[in-house]
Design an enzyme around this catalytic site. Structure first.
Site, PDB file in Angstrom:
ATOM      1  N   GLU A 153      24.536 159.660  91.972  1.00 31.75           N
ATOM      2  CA  GLU A 153      23.286 160.432  91.892  1.00 31.75           C
ATOM      3  C   GLU A 153      22.564 160.523  93.237  1.00 31.75           C
ATOM      4  O   GLU A 153      21.446 160.017  93.408  1.00 31.75           O
ATOM      5  CB  GLU A 153      22.370 159.836  90.817  1.00 31.75           C
ATOM      6  CG  GLU A 153      22.946 159.976  89.422  1.00 31.75           C
ATOM      7  CD  GLU A 153      21.967 159.607  88.308  1.00 31.75           C
ATOM      8  OE1 GLU A 153      20.976 158.917  88.583  1.00 31.75           O
ATOM      9  OE2 GLU A 153      22.210 160.014  87.163  1.00 31.75           O
ATOM     10  N   GLU A 312      27.761 160.712  82.552  1.00 34.30           N
ATOM     11  CA  GLU A 312      26.978 159.620  81.967  1.00 34.30           C
ATOM     12  C   GLU A 312      26.175 160.181  80.819  1.00 34.30           C
ATOM     13  O   GLU A 312      25.661 161.309  80.896  1.00 34.30           O
ATOM     14  CB  GLU A 312      25.954 159.053  82.965  1.00 34.30           C
ATOM     15  CG  GLU A 312      26.485 158.149  84.022  1.00 34.30           C
ATOM     16  CD  GLU A 312      25.351 157.587  84.904  1.00 34.30           C
ATOM     17  OE1 GLU A 312      24.207 157.456  84.425  1.00 34.30           O
ATOM     18  OE2 GLU A 312      25.638 157.304  86.078  1.00 34.30           O
TER      19      GLU A 312
HETATM   20  C1  GAL Z   1      21.560 156.977  85.761  1.00 29.90           C
HETATM   21  C2  GAL Z   1      22.295 156.140  86.797  1.00 29.90           C
HETATM   22  C3  GAL Z   1      22.936 154.924  86.139  1.00 29.90           C
HETATM   23  C4  GAL Z   1      21.951 154.221  85.249  1.00 29.90           C
HETATM   24  C5  GAL Z   1      21.403 155.201  84.242  1.00 29.90           C
HETATM   25  C6  GAL Z   1      20.395 154.605  83.292  1.00 29.90           C
HETATM   26  O1  GAL Z   1      20.669 157.856  86.348  1.00 29.90           O
HETATM   27  O2  GAL Z   1      23.290 156.889  87.423  1.00 29.90           O
HETATM   28  O3  GAL Z   1      23.405 154.065  87.148  1.00 29.90           O
HETATM   29  O4  GAL Z   1      20.920 153.720  86.030  1.00 29.90           O
HETATM   30  O5  GAL Z   1      20.748 156.249  84.917  1.00 29.90           O
HETATM   31  O6  GAL Z   1      19.990 155.543  82.314  1.00 29.90           O
END
Ligand code: GAL
Length: 683
Positions: A153, A312
């Protein structure tokens, strides 16, 4: 870029960010066993693992990662390996403070958190190059390696002197060394803001810096994107040195405003994003689902329509920050299959096993601390795993759209940065979403494009609030319309050029001829001021009635266009508010006031019907049900999704179909419970 490596998948990916470095090796075997239970076929390793790979400068330790690679490989799963640049080790910050990010207050941040590094620092670039090369050398040819996941990110800005110097150089190159041209472009005679030497330029921004030179602020946003792209490309260069055939990506953040993803997309072998929608289940937030869908469509469009990766999402709550609101039954399957419906070839989670400490110790995980395979989350994830297994044939299928919505980062930055016509949020993104929702509800596929994309492949382009018009866009729009396209735009369009200088001919002047109107001025209204726009009975779009104006109304003059709707109930009298003009084989439609869903829905539906736009489902769909389509080499897939809180019934499609999740042929129609999803393969 056809010679780039491609991610070729014979099935959809189901996986998660996995942090074996946080656990003793005996937990790993248990993890792999549980991954099998939820039908995972991939894992993402190494995100934030730098200190575990290099505890001391230049002393690498890969033994643990070697073991994890072997374990996963022998288990038949594939690996997405991250580069660790998102979180530099403490020893590095101590030894080389220049790698740390400096805030807008010009104070260098202390070590900690993550993504806390400078985009420009040569030392940091060198350190990242070394560790990436080490990883590439060691794992670049490993049979389990499927994809590089570069950093995590990318985002944020740095205000250090190295960045300031690079910014000056960037400006110098942009204006070909002509300081006067820059002064002219940024209108620096205003408030005596003229620079007489490049060295006088500092990074603009709060809290103490220049905030009144909006052209310069816009340049800094562009510069930061360019720095991030250069940083990414340097990371990739190090990886490619040892094996150039492994595809590369990074996880984007949807409509995140700190990076123009269109500038990065050409260098991604597959595009992916991290989805953390904030859904509310009571009352059902249909607009929330539409927002997720819009962002999925953006991601697909960034990759030119090819399959993309959901990199994710949370397995337990739709979001965890600021409110960790658990997903009610059925919502997880809906959320994950929604991404697949819009073109994703994966469902990957943050995270596999919940950490016991650190900022995210409460964040949901497939395996929560102290839980096992009997938890609610584990069973939700298993359900998605089984669904993805049965949907294998969907992998690689694509989507084409007749409609595009134009959301442009330069434009968003310029609108956000403008002092007026109202202060604060001018609701550009919300306006895009307003126009997207009716198409999403009607099951009409939509691409999300930038100003620089081709328009010609679409039948309808919606370009609301396109305040900043780059050179050439007006001409490309004219060609699009003359060639048969329908172009719709709104108030606050074509006010400024790419330097954020208002057009010398007045607002909207570059598009005046095409639309056949002249825009005189915009009225920013207080909430209690409520003009309306009236479409008379028998109006061209079959929409009639009075629709309340929500905040913005433009006063326009018709040069050569048909008036579709006029103002009523206000001092403007019956001045025109909505116009259309037929040009060549196409049409240019102007909506001069901000109107709500009561107008957008019937108006855009009627426009879609008049253009005979392809709907993804041939039978009518109840409110809250959307249908998305993917087309594979051999089959066509329809995803029927019920985002509403009551059961929905749909007539069967005209072509024979099999519902893939149940394996049953569709005969008498389809019933979807709340959050219900059916996936049809048309025969
Ligand atoms: C994302 C990040 C992850 C984790 C996640 C939590 O933005 O890439 O590492 O922190 O959020 O929701």
């Amino acid at each position: 870029m056809s010679d780039r490596p491609a991610l070729r998948l014979s099935r959809l990916l189901h996986g998660a960010d996995y942090y074996p470095e946080q656990w003793p090796a005996d937990v790993w075997a248990e993890d792999l066993r549980l991954m099998d239970e939820v039908r995972m076929n991939s894992t993402t390793l190494g995100v934030f693992a730098w200190t575990e790979l290099e505890r001391e400068e230049g002393k690498y330790r890969f033994d643990w990662l070697d073991d994890v690679f072997e374990l996963i490989n022998s288990n038949g799963k594939r690996i997405i390996l991250a580069t660790p640049s998102a979180a530099p080790p403490a020893w590095m910050s101590r030894a080389y403070p220049e790698i740390l990010r400096t805030g807008p207050d010009r104070v260098r941040r202390l070590h900690g958190n993550r993504v806390n590094f400078c985009w420009t620092s040569p030392v940091y670039r060198e350190k990242v190059r070394s560790i990436n090369e080490q990883l590439a050398k060691r794992y670049g040819h490993h049979p389990a390696l499927m994809l590089w996941h570069v950093s995590n990110e990318y985002g944020g800005e740095c205000f250090c002197e190295l960045c300031a110097q690079a910014f000056r150089e960037w400006l110098k190159a942009r204006f070909e060394g002509n300081l006067e041209a820059m002064n002219q472009a940024h209108w620096t005679r205003f408030w005596s803001h003229r620079y007489t030497d490049w060295s006088q330029i500092d990074i603009p921004g709060n809290p103490y810096g220049e905030t009144a030179n909006q052209g310069l602020s816009l340049e800094f946003k562009r510069f930061t994107t360019d720095q991030i792209v250069a940083f990414y490309r340097a990371e990739v260069g190090a990886l490619r040195k040892h094996n150039a055939s492994v595809p590369v990506t990074t996880n984007l953040m949807g409509f995140y405003g700190g990076l123009d993803p269109w500038k990065l997309a050409p260098y991604l072998d597959v595009v992916g994003w991290d989805s953390y929608p904030q859904f509310r289940d009571q009352p059902i937030d249909v607009r929330g689902w539409a927002k997720a869908a819009l962002t999925h469509d953006l991601t697909r469009s960034l990759g030119g329509g090819k399959p993309w990766l959901l990199m994710e999402c949370s397995p337990s709550s739709s979001n965890w920050y600021p409110v960790m609101n658990l997903k009610p039954p059925g919502m997880h399957l809906f959320e994950t299959l929604q991404a697949v419906a819009h073109g994703s070839d994966s469902v990957l989670y943050f995270q596999w096993r919940q950490s016991r400490g650190g900022q995210e110790k409460f964040h949901g995980a497939v395996v929560a601390t102290g839980q096992d395979n009997t938890s609610r989350v584990f069973s939700d994830v298993s359900q998605t795993g089984s669904a993805l297994d049965s949907l294998s044939a969907v992998a690689g299928s694509t989507t084409t759209s007749d409609v595009a919505i134009l959301y442009d980062w330069d434009n968003a930055w310029a609108i956000d940065g403008a002092c007026g016509p109202v202060q604060g949020n001018k609701r550009y993104f919300e306006t895009i979403l307003d126009q997207y929702v009716p198409f999403w509800e009607a099951g009409i596929s939509v691409d999300v494009i930038s100003q620089e994309c081709e328009f010609g492949q679409y039948r309808l382009v919606l370009a609301p609030m396109l305040y900043l018009l780059r050179d050439g866009t007006a001409e490309r729009m004219r060609q699009f319309v003359e060639g048969g396209g329908v172009l719709l735009t709104t108030y606050m369009t074509a006010w400024a050029d790419e330097h954020d200088l208002t057009f010398a001919g007045g607002i909207f002047s570059p598009l005046a001829e095409l639309f056949g109107i002249r825009v005189e001025e915009l009225d920013a209204l207080y909430p209690e001021q409520k003009p309306c726009v009236v479409l008379p009975r028998g109006s061209h779009f079959g929409v009639e009635g009075a629709f309340e104006v929500l905040g913005f109304a433009e006063r326009i003059h018709v040069l050569d266009a048909e008036v579709v709707g006029s103002y009523g109930k206000f001092w403007y009298g019956e001045e025109p508010a909505i116009t259309r003009r037929f040009v060549g084989k196409g049409e240019a439609i102007y909506v001069g006031a901000r109107l709500g869903h009561d107008f957008n829905e019937p108006f855009l539906n009627s426009l879609a019907a008049s253009l005979n736009l392809r709907r993804n489902y041939d039978a009518p769909t109840p409110a809250g049900v959307t249908v998305q389509r993917r087309v594979g080499r051999e089959s066509e897939f329809l995803f029927l999704m019920n985002a509403a809180d009551k059961q929905a019934h749909l007539a069967p499609p005209e072509r024979p179909a099999v519902e893939i999740l149940s394996g049953k042929p569709v005969s008498h129609g389809i019933t979807l419970p709340p959050y219900g999803v059916a996936v049809l393969r048309l025969e």
